[in-house]
Design a protein around this motif. Sequence first.
Motif, mmCIF file in Angstrom:
data_model
loop_
_atom_site.group_PDB
_atom_site.id
_atom_site.type_symbol
_atom_site.label_atom_id
_atom_site.label_comp_id
_atom_site.label_asym_id
_atom_site.label_seq_id
_atom_site.Cartn_x
_atom_site.Cartn_y
_atom_site.Cartn_z
ATOM 1 N N PRO A 96 4.519 -22.571 9.389
ATOM 2 C CA PRO A 96 3.414 -22.533 9.338
ATOM 3 C C PRO A 96 2.492 -21.764 8.258
ATOM 4 N N ARG A 97 3.969 -20.556 8.198
ATOM 5 C CA ARG A 97 3.961 -19.081 7.611
ATOM 6 C C ARG A 97 3.403 -19.883 5.862
ATOM 7 N N LEU A 98 4.468 -20.343 5.814
ATOM 8 C CA LEU A 98 4.879 -21.141 4.731
ATOM 9 C C LEU A 98 3.793 -21.822 4.423
ATOM 10 N N LYS B 118 0.932 -5.927 -10.966
ATOM 11 C CA LYS B 118 0.960 -4.611 -11.035
ATOM 12 C C LYS B 118 0.051 -3.905 -8.937
ATOM 13 N N LEU B 119 -0.721 -4.822 -9.241
ATOM 14 C CA LEU B 119 -1.678 -4.661 -7.538
ATOM 15 C C LEU B 119 -0.951 -5.007 -6.505
ATOM 16 N N ALA B 120 -0.218 -6.221 -6.776
ATOM 17 C CA ALA B 120 -0.114 -7.409 -5.847
ATOM 18 C C ALA B 120 1.231 -6.196 -5.023
ATOM 19 N N ASP B 121 1.941 -5.080 -5.943
ATOM 20 C CA ASP B 121 3.531 -4.176 -5.640
ATOM 21 C C ASP B 121 2.726 -3.171 -4.890
ATOM 22 N N VAL B 122 1.428 -2.325 -5.284
ATOM 23 C CA VAL B 122 0.367 -0.984 -4.229
ATOM 24 C C VAL B 122 -0.268 -1.309 -3.733
ATOM 25 N N PHE B 123 -0.875 -2.894 -3.384
ATOM 26 C CA PHE B 123 -1.598 -3.125 -2.804
ATOM 27 C C PHE B 123 -1.367 -4.098 -1.496
ATOM 28 N N GLY B 124 -0.813 -4.740 -1.841
ATOM 29 C CA GLY B 124 0.400 -6.498 -1.683
ATOM 30 C C GLY B 124 -0.893 -7.703 -1.654
ATOM 31 N N VAL B 125 -0.488 -8.579 -1.374
ATOM 32 C CA VAL B 125 -0.297 -9.602 -1.824
ATOM 33 C C VAL B 125 -1.807 -9.818 -1.324
ATOM 34 N N ASN B 126 -1.979 -10.106 -0.260
ATOM 35 C CA ASN B 126 -3.219 -10.562 0.520
ATOM 36 C C ASN B 126 -4.802 -9.877 -0.277
ATOM 37 N N LYS B 127 -4.544 -8.522 -0.239
ATOM 38 C CA LYS B 127 -5.907 -7.975 -1.066
ATOM 39 C C LYS B 127 -5.850 -8.672 -2.162
ATOM 40 N N VAL B 128 -5.080 -8.301 -3.031
ATOM 41 C CA VAL B 128 -4.775 -9.234 -4.419
ATOM 42 C C VAL B 128 -5.504 -10.292 -4.409
ATOM 43 N N LEU B 129 -4.886 -11.376 -3.706
ATOM 44 C CA LEU B 129 -5.560 -12.819 -3.632
ATOM 45 C C LEU B 129 -6.633 -12.687 -2.770
ATOM 46 N N PHE B 130 -7.221 -12.600 -1.853
ATOM 47 C CA PHE B 130 -8.856 -12.038 -1.346
ATOM 48 C C PHE B 130 -9.286 -12.242 -2.464
ATOM 49 N N TYR C 255 -3.464 -14.419 6.803
ATOM 50 C CA TYR C 255 -2.699 -13.120 7.054
ATOM 51 C C TYR C 255 -2.954 -12.449 9.069
ATOM 52 N N MET C 256 -3.654 -12.561 9.562
ATOM 53 C CA MET C 256 -3.680 -13.280 11.300
ATOM 54 C C MET C 256 -2.467 -13.967 11.332
ATOM 55 N N ILE C 257 -1.524 -14.969 11.361
ATOM 56 C CA ILE C 257 -0.532 -15.139 11.114
ATOM 57 C C ILE C 257 0.300 -14.461 11.000
ATOM 58 N N ASN C 258 0.479 -13.885 9.644
ATOM 59 C CA ASN C 258 1.294 -12.954 9.645
ATOM 60 C C ASN C 258 1.698 -11.807 10.568
ATOM 61 N N ASN C 259 0.466 -10.578 10.547
ATOM 62 C CA ASN C 259 0.157 -9.953 11.388
ATOM 63 C C ASN C 259 0.606 -10.108 12.891
ATOM 64 N N LYS C 260 0.236 -11.767 13.610
ATOM 65 C CA LYS C 260 0.585 -12.130 15.106
ATOM 66 C C LYS C 260 1.995 -11.959 15.306
ATOM 67 N N VAL C 261 2.209 -12.378 13.956
ATOM 68 C CA VAL C 261 4.469 -12.268 13.989
ATOM 69 C C VAL C 261 5.138 -10.867 14.152
ATOM 70 N N VAL C 262 4.419 -10.261 12.945
ATOM 71 C CA VAL C 262 4.981 -8.650 13.077
ATOM 72 C C VAL C 262 4.498 -7.982 14.254
ATOM 73 N N LEU C 263 3.544 -8.010 14.805
ATOM 74 C CA LEU C 263 3.254 -7.526 15.653
ATOM 75 C C LEU C 263 4.231 -7.933 17.129
ATOM 76 N N SER C 264 4.704 -9.382 16.856
ATOM 77 C CA SER C 264 5.549 -9.635 18.458
ATOM 78 C C SER C 264 6.656 -9.575 18.059
ATOM 79 N N GLN C 265 7.656 -9.426 17.173
ATOM 80 C CA GLN C 265 8.628 -8.743 16.553
ATOM 81 C C GLN C 265 9.146 -7.195 17.297
#
Length: 392
Positions: free
Chosen positions: A200-202, A258-270, A380-390
Amino acid sequence: MPIALFALTLSAFAIGTTEFVTVGLVPTISSDLNISVPSTGLLVTMYALGVAIGAPILTALTSKYNKKYILICAMVVFSLGHVVAALAPNFTTLLIARIVTGLTHGLFFSLGATIATSLVSKEKEASAIAVMFGGLTVAMVTGVPLGTFIGQNFGWRETFMLISILGSVAFIGMAFLIPKEVRTTTPAKFFQQLKILGNPRLLIAYLITIFGFGGAFIAFTFLVPILQDITKFSPSIISIILLVFGLSTVVGNFIGGKLADVFGVNKVLFGAYFCLSMVLLSFNFFVQNQYITIVILILWGIFAFGSSPALQANVVKLAKINEPHAVDVASGFNISAFNVGISLFSFLGGAIVTNMGLVQTILFSSGVVFSSLFLIWIGYMINNKVVLSQTN
């Protein structure tokens, strides 16, 4: 950055030229072959479909072979395909040649993205992909305007022959600059690799690519007719405008990486897709104003292509975590997603032109790009949920 990255960039330049130059040649080919503008738009649609098929399927089938040699073979077929396109006696032959070259495009970028990330440290992966994708955006600056100029003044066949020459130079460059062996993971079996579509994440990441990047092609496929018929630019001025648009895509591509390396892909894409949807919405209202249109096109190029490195880096990162034995194929599916989006929405654009008119494609593009924001939030919500569960 390793010099091998620039060998990939050289190949991406040849591929980028052919992917986007057809947009500038739609009126010329339509007139020469005596077919409608929407039908000529199929050259964009079917090329993208070839990429969509070639990226995951050919990548999976060739996963056991030396990646350098596969890339070289892909560029040889790419060059020969453009010779066929240049000599095509009719539209059907031209369309088939576009599909075949699209297959090689998909294979090249799915392997190229993972090779690019393997050549640098983890924190520079998005920048490495941006360097490779820079070939696409530099093509927008030089290859596409030059190809459009040649097509409008000397004939579209000469444009395709020039692209064949570029492809030949590219595979010679790869032969000398790319190392024979690159650091990659051991591939899984064919059907195991294809199972990544059940992740689902991919899957969410691919949908973001389809709607966010592809949605703009409802209007972009018919950009030249819009500029000619609605904004009332002359063909010679349009070539200059495409050059300016290309420059903006180069800026967007490297800033986005450059921005994706610094701030992360989700913020850049949004941020990129929110701004792009607003720019397209503005274009809908100011399309008849030549000065505002030029400003809008510059912003369009920056935000649309600023998302490309983040989209690909996101998939490669997720695949390395969730599907480590199918990273190449995961990357290939995202290249496929780019072109499923282009194919789907350029086809929709043709239907809109036929039934509603050119201008309406702009408003539809804005709406589809805006819808990708919802998908980014879900991812973003799915990936955060996975990280929290791990963590727990």
